[in-house]
Design an enzyme around this catalytic site. Structure first.
Site, short mmCIF file in Angstrom:
data_model
loop_
_atom_site.label_atom_id
_atom_site.label_comp_id
_atom_site.label_asym_id
_atom_site.label_seq_id
_atom_site.Cartn_x
_atom_site.Cartn_y
_atom_site.Cartn_z
N GLY A 84 57.15 -15.82 78.99
CA GLY A 84 56.04 -16.77 78.82
C GLY A 84 55.06 -16.34 78.06
O GLY A 84 55.00 -15.12 77.51
N ASN A 85 53.96 -16.77 78.32
CA ASN A 85 52.75 -16.22 77.82
C ASN A 85 51.57 -16.79 78.70
O ASN A 85 51.60 -17.52 79.56
CB ASN A 85 52.53 -16.66 76.12
CG ASN A 85 52.44 -18.00 76.15
OD1 ASN A 85 51.34 -18.87 76.25
ND2 ASN A 85 53.67 -18.65 75.41
N ARG A 86 50.32 -16.31 78.21
CA ARG A 86 49.19 -16.58 79.01
C ARG A 86 48.36 -18.10 78.86
O ARG A 86 47.36 -18.10 79.38
CB ARG A 86 48.25 -15.54 79.05
CG ARG A 86 48.54 -14.07 79.24
CD ARG A 86 47.53 -13.01 79.14
NE ARG A 86 47.91 -11.80 79.04
CZ ARG A 86 48.20 -10.95 80.14
NH1 ARG A 86 48.02 -11.61 81.10
NH2 ARG A 86 48.48 -9.58 79.97
N ALA A 111 51.24 -23.14 73.22
CA ALA A 111 51.49 -21.66 72.70
C ALA A 111 53.15 -21.58 72.93
O ALA A 111 53.51 -21.17 74.05
CB ALA A 111 50.90 -20.78 73.66
#
Ligand code: C5P
Length: 401
Positions: free
Chosen positions: A211-213, A278
């Site tokens: 995943g990402n932030r 994102a």
């Protein structure tokens, strides 16, 4: 002023609450009427301890109301709410801010504002301790999240000879905020806009993911702004974000492929798609059906590309307006322009990431707005709310061509 103001011919509801800055609301009434607005003043009973109802009646040319029961035979708060194009509370005490935040309607002003659907501006005025109290700060944030414009407070002399933050903004600044709120109005009414927000999570096994932030804040700011301006908003949101705004239709997804399906379906009859999500660029080729055991050693993760949703939309563009976001660490504007062209976008917000205090999770972005038409905004600091407003201004212009 007169006809050049966006307030010419508009109906402004001015709520005055109990603080010494109520005397400055007299100047605001005069400025609003000079701008061509029809001003209806509603005071709380405690405001009348500072300025009389007759003062506002004389300045506005209309009766000033304070009580729910003042107009037998009509439901006064409903009539006042429907008769306002924009509402402003100046001064706004900590008490009225708390009541607006909590939806309390125990007097004419708060009942009217609970019923009203028009844009709302509030100009807080109180002692520094009250302003800085976490309860007031949380209430102000809650109002902002619903689209209320908060103007001020400024620093300076306060009541009782004190100094500090809490002084009401100057009437000229409040007028400017009311003009802006009124002109933004509902310029996206009837437009269908799809907004994506947050990350995607690409499963490794039932408990782990790539995943990402992303927190979703940028997409939420766009969705909130577009909804406040009257658009029919579908918000496609990834997992693990902060609280999404109320109003837009929410579609929750997990992976890039799920986001793709949701966006393509919602985009079918949309006027614009704003891809602030994102989206993961890569996913594990296969998600293990059961939790990978530590004893099995580190898994060899084979990653494969996810579908590029925006590029896919660009290929079947039609009349739809497409807005993308890009996160770059260097050559931000050049890299952004390449993406704008490659994905056939109308707008691209190029964010410079990797700087302290900007990008994912923060309130600020260091960004440029690049446009197919060439009217770019160079790299600078923006709050997410400002970026959202600028994007909606451009959507509104492009959609009315
Ligand atoms: O090429 P890049 O990933 O930097 O482009 C970012 C833009 O493309 C964003 O608007 C993002 O939402 C969108 N995107 C997408 N599908 C992907 C990856 C990015 O729609 N798989």
């Amino acid at each position: 002023m007169g006809s050049s103001s966006p307030l010419a011919g508009r109906r402004v509801l001015l709520g005055v609450t109990g603080g010494i800055a109520a005397y400055k609301a007299c100047v605001l009434t005069r400025l609003l009427t000079q701008a061509g607005a029809a001003v209806q003043v509603v005071m709380t009973p405690s405001a009348t301890r500072f300025v009389g109802t007759d003062t506002f009646a004389a300045l506005s040319g209309r009766p000033t109301y304070t009580e729910v029961w003042e107009e037998p035979g009509s439901v006064l708060h409903v009539r006042l709410a429907r008769g306002a194009d924009v509402a402003v509370v100046a001064p706004a005490t900590a008490n009225v801010i708390a009541k607006l935040s909590g939806g309390i309607a125990d007097d004419l002003l708060t009942s009217t504002l609970l019923e009203a659907t028009c844009p709302l501006v509030v100009a807080p005025a109180m002692h520094s301790g009250m302003w800085e109290h976490p309860a007031t700060q949380a209430n102000v944030r809650a109002l902002e999240e619903r689209g209320t414009v908060v103007v001020g407070p400024a620093s300076g002399p306060l009541a009782a000879g004190d100094e500090g933050v809490g002084r009401m903004a100057e009437p000229e600044d409040i007028l400017a905020a009311v003009e802006e709120a009124a002109s933004r109005g509902r310029d996206l009414a009837g437009r269908r806009i799809v907004v994506t927000a947050g990350p995607t999570w690409e499963p490794i096994d039932p408990v782990r993911f790539v995943g990402n932030r992303s927190t979703g804040r940028m997409g939420f700011a766009v969705a909130r702004e577009a909804f406040a301006r009257g658009a029919d908003v579908t918000l496609v949101v990834g997992p693990g974000t902060v609280q999404p705004p109320e109003g837009p239709r929410l579609v929750e997804v997990g992976t890039a492929e799920e986001m793709r399906m949701a966006v393509l379906e919602a985009a079918d009859d949309a006027d614009a798609v704003v891809m602030a999500a994102a989206v993961a660029d890569f996913r594990p080729r296969e998600a293990a059906p059961s939790k990978l055991k530590k004893e099995g050693g580190p898994p060899g993760l084979e990653l494969v590309p996810t579908p590029d949703i925006l590029a896919e939309l660009g290929e079947v563009k039609g009349d739809r307006i497409l807005v993308g976001f890009a996160a770059e660490t260097e050559e931000v504007e050049e890299a952004g322009r390449t993406k704008l062209v490659a994905k056939r976008l109308d707008l691209l917000v190029a964010n410079e990431v990797g700087r302290e205090g900007t990008g994912f999770g923060s309130e600020e972005n260091h960004a440029a707005i690049l446009s197919k038409a060439g009217d770019d905004e160079p790299l600078r600091e923006w709050t997410k709310a400002e970026l959202a407003a600028a994007i909606c201004d451009r959507l509104s212009k492009m959609l009315s061509r």
